[in-house]
Design a protein around this motif. Structure first.
Motif, PDB file in Angstrom:
ATOM      1  N   ALA A 119     -14.385   6.145   6.699  1.00 24.57           N
ATOM      2  CA  ALA A 119     -13.038   5.979   6.160  1.00 24.57           C
ATOM      3  C   ALA A 119     -12.059   6.577   7.150  1.00 24.57           C
ATOM      4  CB  ALA A 119     -12.897   6.673   4.806  1.00 24.57           C
ATOM      5  N   ALA A 120     -10.900   5.940   7.266  1.00 25.48           N
ATOM      6  CA  ALA A 120      -9.885   6.426   8.189  1.00 25.48           C
ATOM      7  C   ALA A 120      -9.233   7.705   7.702  1.00 25.48           C
ATOM      8  CB  ALA A 120      -8.820   5.349   8.407  1.00 25.48           C
ATOM      9  N   GLY A 121      -9.412   8.024   6.433  1.00 30.55           N
ATOM     10  CA  GLY A 121      -8.805   9.251   5.932  1.00 30.55           C
ATOM     11  C   GLY A 121      -8.997   9.425   4.444  1.00 30.55           C
ATOM     12  N   ILE A 122      -8.438  10.524   3.964  1.00 32.41           N
ATOM     13  CA  ILE A 122      -8.513  10.892   2.556  1.00 32.41           C
ATOM     14  C   ILE A 122      -7.092  11.003   2.019  1.00 32.41           C
ATOM     15  CG2 ILE A 122      -9.212  12.692   0.925  1.00 32.41           C
ATOM     16  CD1 ILE A 122     -11.408  13.489   2.927  1.00 32.41           C
ATOM     17  N   LEU A 123      -6.811  10.300   0.931  1.00 34.59           N
ATOM     18  CA  LEU A 123      -5.535  10.471   0.236  1.00 34.59           C
ATOM     19  C   LEU A 123      -5.756  11.427  -0.922  1.00 34.59           C
ATOM     20  CD1 LEU A 123      -4.376   6.740   0.198  1.00 34.59           C
ATOM     21  CD2 LEU A 123      -3.902   8.539   1.881  1.00 34.59           C
ATOM     22  N   SER A 124      -4.814  12.361  -1.088  1.00 37.75           N
ATOM     23  CA  SER A 124      -5.051  13.423  -2.071  1.00 37.75           C
ATOM     24  C   SER A 124      -3.769  13.745  -2.818  1.00 37.75           C
ATOM     25  CB  SER A 124      -5.593  14.659  -1.344  1.00 37.75           C
ATOM     26  OG  SER A 124      -6.114  15.580  -2.271  1.00 37.75           O
ATOM     27  N   PRO A 125      -3.555  13.060  -3.939  1.00 35.64           N
ATOM     28  CA  PRO A 125      -2.310  13.275  -4.690  1.00 35.64           C
ATOM     29  C   PRO A 125      -2.307  14.637  -5.370  1.00 35.64           C
ATOM     30  CG  PRO A 125      -3.789  11.854  -5.933  1.00 35.64           C
ATOM     31  CD  PRO A 125      -4.438  12.077  -4.581  1.00 35.64           C
ATOM     32  N   SER A 126      -1.104  15.169  -5.572  1.00 41.18           N
ATOM     33  CA  SER A 126      -0.987  16.450  -6.273  1.00 41.18           C
ATOM     34  C   SER A 126      -0.517  16.270  -7.704  1.00 41.18           C
ATOM     35  CB  SER A 126      -0.008  17.368  -5.518  1.00 41.18           C
ATOM     36  OG  SER A 126       1.311  16.874  -5.647  1.00 41.18           O
ATOM     37  N   SER A 127      -0.237  15.031  -8.101  1.00 41.90           N
ATOM     38  CA  SER A 127       0.257  14.784  -9.456  1.00 41.90           C
ATOM     39  C   SER A 127      -0.117  13.368  -9.874  1.00 41.90           C
ATOM     40  CB  SER A 127       1.780  14.928  -9.506  1.00 41.90           C
ATOM     41  OG  SER A 127       2.383  13.868  -8.768  1.00 41.90           O
ATOM     42  N   THR A 128      -0.013  13.105 -11.171  1.00 44.82           N
ATOM     43  CA  THR A 128      -0.285  11.769 -11.686  1.00 44.82           C
ATOM     44  C   THR A 128       0.696  10.761 -11.085  1.00 44.82           C
ATOM     45  OG1 THR A 128      -1.068  12.755 -13.735  1.00 44.82           O
ATOM     46  CG2 THR A 128      -0.514  10.419 -13.810  1.00 44.82           C
ATOM     47  N   GLU A 129       1.930  11.170 -10.909  1.00 42.20           N
ATOM     48  CA  GLU A 129       2.930  10.261 -10.349  1.00 42.20           C
ATOM     49  C   GLU A 129       2.545   9.869  -8.928  1.00 42.20           C
ATOM     50  OE1 GLU A 129       3.595  13.227 -11.873  1.00 42.20           O
ATOM     51  OE2 GLU A 129       4.046  12.180 -13.746  1.00 42.20           O
ATOM     52  N   GLU A 130       2.115  10.853  -8.135  1.00 41.12           N
ATOM     53  CA  GLU A 130       1.692  10.538  -6.771  1.00 41.12           C
ATOM     54  C   GLU A 130       0.460   9.636  -6.777  1.00 41.12           C
ATOM     55  OE1 GLU A 130       3.298  14.632  -4.545  1.00 41.12           O
ATOM     56  OE2 GLU A 130       1.246  13.943  -4.185  1.00 41.12           O
ATOM     57  N   ALA A 131      -0.479   9.937  -7.691  1.00 40.86           N
ATOM     58  CA  ALA A 131      -1.680   9.094  -7.770  1.00 40.86           C
ATOM     59  C   ALA A 131      -1.297   7.654  -8.114  1.00 40.86           C
ATOM     60  CB  ALA A 131      -2.644   9.660  -8.814  1.00 40.86           C
ATOM     61  N   ALA A 132      -0.362   7.492  -9.046  1.00 40.11           N
ATOM     62  CA  ALA A 132       0.055   6.143  -9.450  1.00 40.11           C
ATOM     63  C   ALA A 132       0.696   5.404  -8.280  1.00 40.11           C
ATOM     64  CB  ALA A 132       1.023   6.227 -10.634  1.00 40.11           C
ATOM     65  N   GLU A 133       1.524   6.126  -7.520  1.00 47.21           N
ATOM     66  CA  GLU A 133       2.204   5.498  -6.388  1.00 47.21           C
ATOM     67  C   GLU A 133       1.184   5.108  -5.304  1.00 47.21           C
ATOM     68  OE1 GLU A 133       5.113   4.538  -6.476  1.00 47.21           O
ATOM     69  OE2 GLU A 133       5.713   4.153  -4.400  1.00 47.21           O
ATOM     70  N   ILE A 134       0.194   5.953  -5.097  1.00 46.04           N
ATOM     71  CA  ILE A 134      -0.846   5.642  -4.108  1.00 46.04           C
ATOM     72  C   ILE A 134      -1.624   4.388  -4.521  1.00 46.04           C
ATOM     73  CG2 ILE A 134      -3.083   6.447  -3.204  1.00 46.04           C
ATOM     74  CD1 ILE A 134      -1.835   9.298  -3.094  1.00 46.04           C
ATOM     75  N   VAL A 135      -1.992   4.294  -5.789  1.00 46.21           N
ATOM     76  CA  VAL A 135      -2.729   3.112  -6.242  1.00 46.21           C
ATOM     77  C   VAL A 135      -1.857   1.857  -6.104  1.00 46.21           C
ATOM     78  CG1 VAL A 135      -3.837   2.006  -8.229  1.00 46.21           C
ATOM     79  CG2 VAL A 135      -4.236   4.438  -7.783  1.00 46.21           C
ATOM     80  N   ARG A 136      -0.579   1.993  -6.431  1.00 50.29           N
ATOM     81  CA  ARG A 136       0.330   0.843  -6.304  1.00 50.29           C
ATOM     82  C   ARG A 136       0.435   0.389  -4.843  1.00 50.29           C
ATOM     83  NH1 ARG A 136       5.040  -0.612  -5.128  1.00 50.29           N
ATOM     84  NH2 ARG A 136       5.745   1.435  -4.414  1.00 50.29           N
ATOM     85  N   LEU A 137       0.581   1.367  -3.940  1.00 46.99           N
ATOM     86  CA  LEU A 137       0.679   1.044  -2.506  1.00 46.99           C
ATOM     87  C   LEU A 137      -0.633   0.426  -2.007  1.00 46.99           C
ATOM     88  CD1 LEU A 137       2.480   4.286  -1.256  1.00 46.99           C
ATOM     89  CD2 LEU A 137       3.466   1.961  -1.318  1.00 46.99           C
ATOM     90  N   ALA A 138      -1.756   0.947  -2.478  1.00 44.60           N
ATOM     91  CA  ALA A 138      -3.052   0.401  -2.061  1.00 44.60           C
ATOM     92  C   ALA A 138      -3.171  -1.054  -2.506  1.00 44.60           C
ATOM     93  CB  ALA A 138      -4.190   1.250  -2.646  1.00 44.60           C
ATOM     94  N   GLY A 139      -2.681  -1.337  -3.715  1.00 43.22           N
ATOM     95  CA  GLY A 139      -2.707  -2.716  -4.190  1.00 43.22           C
ATOM     96  C   GLY A 139      -1.857  -3.623  -3.321  1.00 43.22           C
ATOM     97  N   GLU A 140      -0.669  -3.146  -2.968  1.00 39.43           N
ATOM     98  CA  GLU A 140       0.227  -3.937  -2.108  1.00 39.43           C
ATOM     99  C   GLU A 140      -0.420  -4.258  -0.773  1.00 39.43           C
ATOM    100  OE1 GLU A 140       4.683  -2.455  -3.492  1.00 39.43           O
ATOM    101  OE2 GLU A 140       4.012  -2.116  -1.426  1.00 39.43           O
ATOM    102  N   SER A 141      -1.123  -3.254  -0.228  1.00 42.21           N
ATOM    103  CA  SER A 141      -1.706  -3.463   1.107  1.00 42.21           C
ATOM    104  C   SER A 141      -3.164  -3.899   1.041  1.00 42.21           C
ATOM    105  CB  SER A 141      -1.568  -2.183   1.937  1.00 42.21           C
ATOM    106  OG  SER A 141      -2.213  -1.110   1.272  1.00 42.21           O
ATOM    107  N   ARG A 142      -3.668  -4.102  -0.183  1.00 42.02           N
ATOM    108  CA  ARG A 142      -5.057  -4.571  -0.369  1.00 42.02           C
ATOM    109  C   ARG A 142      -6.074  -3.654   0.297  1.00 42.02           C
ATOM    110  NH1 ARG A 142      -1.918  -7.593  -2.792  1.00 42.02           N
ATOM    111  NH2 ARG A 142      -2.205  -9.851  -3.066  1.00 42.02           N
TER     112      ARG A 142
END
Lengths: 471, 471
Positions: free
Chosen positions: B42-65
């Motif tokens: 894996a190129a890296g690890i994403l590590s949210p500190s809050s539910t809001e950050e986790a939600a935004e990360i999942v949304r961005l991951a969906g956008e970029s597939r």
């Protein structure tokens, strides 16, 4: 001949006359819900005698695009088993599948077909020295399939949970006619998403449950039933915490406001007040033990004595025999009937977090009575589960169209208050057709979206109980 | 720059350097499973500190597939948290979300974020006079999110159930980036399909769990730990039934064959046999009570004395102090380590109905040893849950490529025997990537079809933990 009629004839030719009921006098009683609030139409009732027949019926219904409305004892509260008015669907009655396939005290399991009546299961469990603890008012006619499909609760949830806690596995016909067999009775099984849990409470929209593996618990050796008076719902919750800190034997903890007790005494013949003192709020408490050596009545009497000394309660009486215990329960079970005798009554089956319930009862009752002068709000029921039946009586407003006119507005206000308190607009009765609009108005968008995605993925043809729970 | 790298940079710019880890020395330890059987990139690890950050990360991951592989303590047994080898996915580590949001003895609930370590929750529950009962070997590093996503079991399931029984609600980011909030702690809520139950055991394939509401139980006042010898698994089950008929205090009931005990005594320094007599099978039994007035040790001693008189067991000893109790448990917890010290060992985490387990152990062991002469089959573990770890040691076959050559064939035979006995090829460890082929080979078609339909409905882009559990 309509598609529905063709399906019925097809099923009759395959599985015989008992599997396809079309005589109007046999069909008519099942077209409406038992409270008479929902009215449907259907060309007939399909009634399989086995899982294989049920699977074939679902497969044929899919081929002909005829919707099926699963039905057990037809004792639901939200119109979930009532077919649509346009007659496009047929009823799928599970009542002929009424065998208890196995029952074992050693394994503490019973496998009951969907059409088994709850009371029959109670008797059979007792017969092997065990107990199926879930019970509710309609126990003489409700079925295991319906109880599972609605994740039913009842009066013993405090100790044993809802059906979700008591189901060890589900057998069901999925909307494509395949059979999911979850009856193995495995205590541990991590092979992916739990279809059993998904089908519990799905109200027949993801398939029809054909049999259920159910957990049994040790039989009751003795019980203690007490009637207690206290000054407020807050004190009632204090008593629950007090008892829970001292014993794990409390099964029932039912709150009854004094005005509900007075209605029962007024309208239900043969009832009398358990306490001689006047109390603003009452509690019906049941404790049980499976250990013959435990004197549960003495234990509860001692604890209630302490609670009286601490000022948590104002008065208490222990039923001195089974007859008196039943008389106490009869008061609790007669509240809805007494309310209806008094006049129109709107029922709301709601929950909030247990700790928030006392405040909610007081505040929401005041708010409703303020917003709709003349009505009377009463909350009674399962305080220990954070679930009360929040009823609103028409009082001086008892116009014939009250349900349709003011009733809808009152329900909006109640549901808004429930959501604001972090609660549920359906604690134990489900959504059915009665609450589907309110669920869409108030349900969390993320959850509604997921419900629809699951429904359409598993039932792409929309043949399983359309118009119920999720659209 | 790859899509994955662009996603990582995007997250870093939004949420800071702690939310996007790319230093190879920081990433490397999380690319492989702890047993060293699965290796990813894996190129890296994403590590949210809050539910809001986790939600935004999942949304961005969906956008970029870009696919996300949720990870907690990385203590899983089936490669479920190991990213794919092609480096197309990034790890979504939940370890920074490690707050206990609330804990209440009164409500018997704790709300813990996904990254909270199990042992930390144990301590915090003790701190308010309560207990979170689930425990297992990796308690010092496994996380609440991982335990929930895998529906973990452990050694106290007999009394308290798996995570599924202990979770009161789940907060999760769904694959579309929306947040499901099931943390209300409602005891009753019948608003449609239970997303909480669907997410438990979904192994991160339907979203990522961000926080969990967990039930607490009363603290243990005292415990009794016994080591018992008996002649067969059948007698062991007889003892369980005997004890269950007399007490509800049994929490642990672990079966240990004598050859496993002998391996522990041989390889693990400081261990000694609890009994002086020779016994073919051993049981480690733990009973607890939350009632300070109960003398649990005396109760268990009396019951074991009766079992000895009845010929159910051959010998027994009660730990006389906490040190001896821990020494008994150390034997049980060291079996896997001792087996590995002896040579290559194939592990199978399987379940069959409890009543069928004794016969299964005897018959399946004989069948495997017959089919693969020289290997040694041993079953140990949670007899009371119908769940044993069916291990096969290479014995005289200990060639370097044994796992890859004979190992696969042995696993086929074991899994076939399990399915024939109505059991599960994954009792508590899950499917992950290790068992996905076997699940597809042996899983009921109706269930596999439903799993895929649900997966594709909720995660149409396939960004949540692809290649795990369901394809």
């Amino acid at each position: 001949m309509s598609d529905a009629q063709r399906l019925i004839e097809d099923v009759r030719s395959r599985f015989g006359p008992k599997a396809a009921i079309t005589d109007p006098s046999d069909v008519e009683p099942w077209l409406n819900d038992w409270r008479g609030r929902f009215h449907g139409n259907a060309a007939g009732i399909l009634s399989p005698s086995s899982t294989e027949e049920a699977a074939e019926i679902v497969r044929l219904a899919g081929e002909s695009r005829v919707a099926l409305v699963p039905q057990g004892g037809n004792t639901g509260m939200v119109g979930g088993a009532t077919p649509p008015a346009d007659g496009s669907a047929v009823i799928l009655s599970m009542r002929r599948m009424n065998r208890i396939r196995s029952i074992s005290a050693e394994n503490r399991l019973a496998v009951a077909e969907a059409g088994v009546i709850l009371e029959e299961l109670h008797h059979r469990a007792n017969g092997v020295g065990m107990r199926f603890p879930l019970t509710l008012g309609s126990r003489g006619s409700c079925t295991i399939g319906g109880l599972t499909s609605t994740n039913a609760g009842g009066t013993q949830v405090l100790k044993f949970g809802t059906m979700r806690s008591l189901v060890a596995g589900v057998e069901a016909v999925l909307p494509d006619g395949s059979v999911h067999d979850g009856l193995s009775g495995l205590k541990k099984d991590n092979r992916g998403y739990s279809l059993d849990q998904l089908l519990i409470g799905a109200e027949g929209t993801l398939g029809v449950i054909t049999a259920v593996a159910l957990r049994l618990v040790p039989a009751v050796a003795s019980r203690a039933v007490a009637w207690v008076g206290t000054e407020s719902p807050m004190k009632a919750l204090d008593l629950l915490r007090f008892l829970e800190g001292r014993t794990s034997s409390i099964e029932g903890f039912e709150l009854v406001p004094d005005d509900c007790l007075q209605l029962v005494l007024k309208h239900i013949p043969g009832t009398r007040a358990p306490l001689e003192s006047n109390q603003a709020w009452h509690l019906l408490i049941e404790a049980t033990t499976s250990d013959p050596a435990t004197d549960i009545a003495a234990d509860i009497e001692r604890m209630l004595g302490e609670a009286l000394e601490h000022g948590i309660i104002g008065d208490a009486v222990l039923a001195s025999n089974e007859g008196q215990a039943d008389a106490f329960w009869r008061i609790r079970d007669s509240i809805s009937e007494a309310e209806r005798a008094e006049g129109p009554t709107l029922a709301h089956d709601i929950s909030v977090p247990v700790a928030a319930m006392p405040r909610f009862i007081v505040d929401a009752s005041a708010e409703v009575e303020r917003a709709f002068p003349g009505v009377i709000a009463s909350a009674f029921g399962h305080l220990g589960d954070g679930n009360v039946h929040f009823h609103v009586r028409a009082g001086t407003h008892a116009a014939p169209d009250w349900y349709a006119s003011e009733g809808g507005r009152i329900t909006h206000v109640v549901d808004d208050l429930v959501v604001a308190a972090g609660g549920s607009i359906s604690a134990e009765h489900g959504i059915g057709q009665m609450k589907i609009d309110e669920l869409e108005r108030l349900g969390p968008p993320a959850k509604l979206h997921a419900l629809r995605a699951i429904k359409h993925a598993l039932d792409p043809l929309g043949i399983m109980n359309p118009g119920k729970l999720v659209r």
